[in-house]
Design a protein around this motif. Structure first.
Motif, mmCIF file in Angstrom:
data_model
loop_
_atom_site.group_PDB
_atom_site.id
_atom_site.type_symbol
_atom_site.label_atom_id
_atom_site.label_comp_id
_atom_site.label_asym_id
_atom_site.label_seq_id
_atom_site.Cartn_x
_atom_site.Cartn_y
_atom_site.Cartn_z
ATOM 1 N N VAL A 94 0.853 -1.186 0.000
ATOM 2 C CA VAL A 94 0.000 0.000 0.000
ATOM 3 C C VAL A 94 0.891 1.239 0.000
ATOM 4 C CG1 VAL A 94 -1.710 1.314 1.299
ATOM 5 C CG2 VAL A 94 -1.858 -1.183 1.230
ATOM 6 N N GLN A 95 0.552 2.180 -0.841
ATOM 7 C CA GLN A 95 1.273 3.447 -0.872
ATOM 8 C C GLN A 95 0.337 4.549 -0.371
ATOM 9 O OE1 GLN A 95 1.190 1.564 -3.999
ATOM 10 N NE2 GLN A 95 2.881 0.450 -3.068
ATOM 11 N N LEU A 96 0.887 5.410 0.460
ATOM 12 C CA LEU A 96 0.100 6.481 1.063
ATOM 13 C C LEU A 96 0.778 7.823 0.820
ATOM 14 C CD1 LEU A 96 -0.540 4.736 4.495
ATOM 15 C CD2 LEU A 96 -2.080 4.799 2.534
ATOM 16 N N VAL A 97 -0.005 8.784 0.405
ATOM 17 C CA VAL A 97 0.540 10.118 0.154
ATOM 18 C C VAL A 97 -0.352 11.144 0.835
ATOM 19 C CG1 VAL A 97 1.180 11.838 -1.559
ATOM 20 C CG2 VAL A 97 1.516 9.402 -2.047
ATOM 21 N N GLU A 98 0.232 11.857 1.783
ATOM 22 C CA GLU A 98 -0.506 12.902 2.497
ATOM 23 C C GLU A 98 -0.385 14.231 1.755
ATOM 24 O OE1 GLU A 98 1.567 10.321 5.705
ATOM 25 O OE2 GLU A 98 2.061 11.220 3.748
ATOM 26 N N SER A 99 -1.399 15.064 1.924
ATOM 27 C CA SER A 99 -1.370 16.412 1.359
ATOM 28 C C SER A 99 -2.283 17.312 2.183
ATOM 29 C CB SER A 99 -1.821 16.407 -0.105
ATOM 30 O OG SER A 99 -3.156 15.943 -0.207
ATOM 31 N N GLY A 100 -2.192 18.599 1.924
ATOM 32 C CA GLY A 100 -3.071 19.546 2.586
ATOM 33 C C GLY A 100 -2.446 20.334 3.706
ATOM 34 N N GLY A 101 -1.211 20.004 4.060
ATOM 35 C CA GLY A 101 -0.551 20.757 5.117
ATOM 36 C C GLY A 101 -0.166 22.150 4.645
ATOM 37 N N GLY A 102 0.285 22.947 5.588
ATOM 38 C CA GLY A 102 0.706 24.297 5.244
ATOM 39 C C GLY A 102 0.834 25.154 6.481
ATOM 40 N N SER B 136 -5.458 15.346 3.599
ATOM 41 C CA SER B 136 -5.895 14.202 2.808
ATOM 42 C C SER B 136 -4.791 13.165 2.780
ATOM 43 C CB SER B 136 -6.229 14.628 1.374
ATOM 44 O OG SER B 136 -7.262 15.583 1.349
ATOM 45 N N CYS B 137 -5.207 11.927 2.648
ATOM 46 C CA CYS B 137 -4.264 10.814 2.500
ATOM 47 C C CYS B 137 -4.793 9.930 1.385
ATOM 48 C CB CYS B 137 -4.150 10.034 3.797
ATOM 49 S SG CYS B 137 -3.174 8.522 3.665
ATOM 50 N N ALA B 138 -4.093 9.956 0.259
ATOM 51 C CA ALA B 138 -4.483 9.146 -0.887
ATOM 52 C C ALA B 138 -3.790 7.801 -0.810
ATOM 53 C CB ALA B 138 -4.119 9.868 -2.183
ATOM 54 N N ALA B 139 -4.581 6.759 -0.906
ATOM 55 C CA ALA B 139 -4.046 5.402 -0.812
ATOM 56 C C ALA B 139 -4.096 4.725 -2.175
ATOM 57 C CB ALA B 139 -4.848 4.586 0.194
ATOM 58 N N SER B 140 -3.076 3.967 -2.472
ATOM 59 C CA SER B 140 -3.063 3.175 -3.700
ATOM 60 C C SER B 140 -2.436 1.833 -3.389
ATOM 61 C CB SER B 140 -2.291 3.897 -4.801
ATOM 62 O OG SER B 140 -0.954 4.116 -4.412
ATOM 63 N N GLY B 141 -2.770 0.877 -4.227
ATOM 64 C CA GLY B 141 -2.232 -0.457 -4.013
ATOM 65 C C GLY B 141 -3.349 -1.465 -3.826
ATOM 66 N N ARG B 142 -3.001 -2.568 -3.202
ATOM 67 C CA ARG B 142 -3.895 -3.700 -3.110
ATOM 68 C C ARG B 142 -4.898 -3.556 -1.978
ATOM 69 N NH1 ARG B 142 -2.781 -9.328 -1.289
ATOM 70 N NH2 ARG B 142 -4.156 -10.677 -2.493
ATOM 71 N N ALA B 143 -6.178 -3.662 -2.320
ATOM 72 C CA ALA B 143 -7.265 -3.742 -1.329
ATOM 73 C C ALA B 143 -7.195 -2.622 -0.298
ATOM 74 C CB ALA B 143 -7.241 -5.100 -0.630
ATOM 75 N N THR B 144 -6.920 -1.424 -0.739
ATOM 76 C CA THR B 144 -6.726 -0.334 0.212
ATOM 77 C C THR B 144 -7.966 -0.052 1.040
ATOM 78 O OG1 THR B 144 -7.231 1.227 -1.565
ATOM 79 C CG2 THR B 144 -4.911 0.782 -1.125
ATOM 80 N N ASN B 145 -9.139 -0.276 0.481
ATOM 81 C CA ASN B 145 -10.356 0.030 1.219
ATOM 82 C C ASN B 145 -10.658 -0.971 2.318
ATOM 83 O OD1 ASN B 145 -10.991 2.426 -0.022
ATOM 84 N ND2 ASN B 145 -12.245 1.485 -1.605
ATOM 85 N N THR B 146 -9.876 -2.007 2.434
ATOM 86 C CA THR B 146 -10.092 -2.955 3.524
ATOM 87 C C THR B 146 -9.268 -2.609 4.761
ATOM 88 O OG1 THR B 146 -8.307 -4.445 2.843
ATOM 89 C CG2 THR B 146 -10.474 -4.774 1.828
ATOM 90 N N ALA C 191 0.877 -1.014 15.375
ATOM 91 C CA ALA C 191 -0.053 -1.909 14.676
ATOM 92 C C ALA C 191 -0.198 -1.565 13.208
ATOM 93 C CB ALA C 191 -1.417 -1.867 15.355
ATOM 94 N N TYR C 192 0.388 -0.482 12.779
ATOM 95 C CA TYR C 192 0.224 -0.029 11.397
ATOM 96 C C TYR C 192 1.412 -0.439 10.553
ATOM 97 C CZ TYR C 192 -3.900 2.406 12.905
ATOM 98 O OH TYR C 192 -5.147 2.680 13.398
ATOM 99 N N ASP C 193 1.099 -0.974 9.370
ATOM 100 C CA ASP C 193 2.129 -1.575 8.532
ATOM 101 C C ASP C 193 2.679 -0.632 7.464
ATOM 102 O OD1 ASP C 193 -0.125 -4.264 8.687
ATOM 103 O OD2 ASP C 193 1.798 -4.183 9.748
ATOM 104 N N TYR C 194 1.844 0.293 7.025
ATOM 105 C CA TYR C 194 2.238 1.165 5.915
ATOM 106 C C TYR C 194 2.080 2.620 6.347
ATOM 107 C CZ TYR C 194 1.490 -3.192 3.412
ATOM 108 O OH TYR C 194 1.536 -4.496 3.007
ATOM 109 N N TRP C 195 3.066 3.424 5.950
ATOM 110 C CA TRP C 195 3.095 4.814 6.368
ATOM 111 C C TRP C 195 3.376 5.727 5.191
ATOM 112 C CZ3 TRP C 195 2.466 6.640 11.413
ATOM 113 C CH2 TRP C 195 2.316 5.658 12.395
ATOM 114 N N GLY C 196 2.754 6.902 5.212
ATOM 115 C CA GLY C 196 3.115 7.929 4.257
ATOM 116 C C GLY C 196 4.323 8.701 4.746
ATOM 117 N N ARG C 197 4.749 9.663 3.946
ATOM 118 C CA ARG C 197 5.925 10.462 4.302
ATOM 119 C C ARG C 197 5.590 11.675 5.138
ATOM 120 N NH1 ARG C 197 10.057 10.428 -0.861
ATOM 121 N NH2 ARG C 197 10.328 8.174 -0.954
ATOM 122 N N GLY C 198 4.330 11.978 5.243
ATOM 123 C CA GLY C 198 3.909 13.063 6.114
ATOM 124 C C GLY C 198 3.693 14.376 5.397
ATOM 125 N N THR C 199 2.922 15.228 6.026
ATOM 126 C CA THR C 199 2.706 16.585 5.525
ATOM 127 C C THR C 199 2.850 17.542 6.712
ATOM 128 O OG1 THR C 199 1.196 18.026 4.284
ATOM 129 C CG2 THR C 199 0.168 16.489 5.811
#
Length: 122
Positions: free
Chosen positions: A2-10, A21-31, A108-116
């Motif tokens: 799963v890939q995660l990309v945060e946005s909206g900071g400032g 916002s955190c956009a998720a891509s990859g396998r079965a992200t909605n689960t 408990a979390y396996d996948y992380w974004g890079r942060g905003t």
């Protein structure tokens, strides 16, 4: 995977609102359960909130209740964090993460974004 990309900071002023916002891509992200966390300069990582895969159950850290709201849009594979009445102490890097359990423990979390980055000025 799963890939995660945060946005909206400032840079905002105290009292303002912001939506991350955190956009998720990859396998079965909605689960996956999705969580928001933050790390302020010189401080340990804090848990904010989490939402389950269906989007019908949420949990919040006690200190985050009231000003923060987590939500998700399954059609867009995106999770949001709405923040209101921002304070200077909310200045931090905000991260989203994906995991399998609806918990606030970051381990408990396996996948992380890079942060905003969110910076709140007085």
């Amino acid at each position: 995977q799963v890939q995660l990309v945060e946005s909206g900071g400032g840079l905002v002023q105290a009292g303002d609102s912001l939506r991350l916002s955190c956009a998720a891509s990859g396998r079965a992200t909605n689960t996956y359960t999705m969580g928001w966390f933050r790390r302020a300069p010189g401080k340990v990582r804090e848990s904010i909130a989490a939402i389950n895969g269906r989007g019908d159950s949420t949990i919040y850290a006690d200190s985050m209740k009231g000003r923060f709201t987590i939500s998700r849009d399954g059609a867009k594979n995106t999770v949001y964090l709405e923040m209101h009445s921002l304070k200077t102490e909310d200045t931090a890097v905000y991260y989203c993460a994906a995991g399998e359990r609806l918990v606030l423990e970051s381990d408990a979390y396996d996948y992380w974004g890079r942060g905003t980055q969110v910076a709140v000025s007085s």
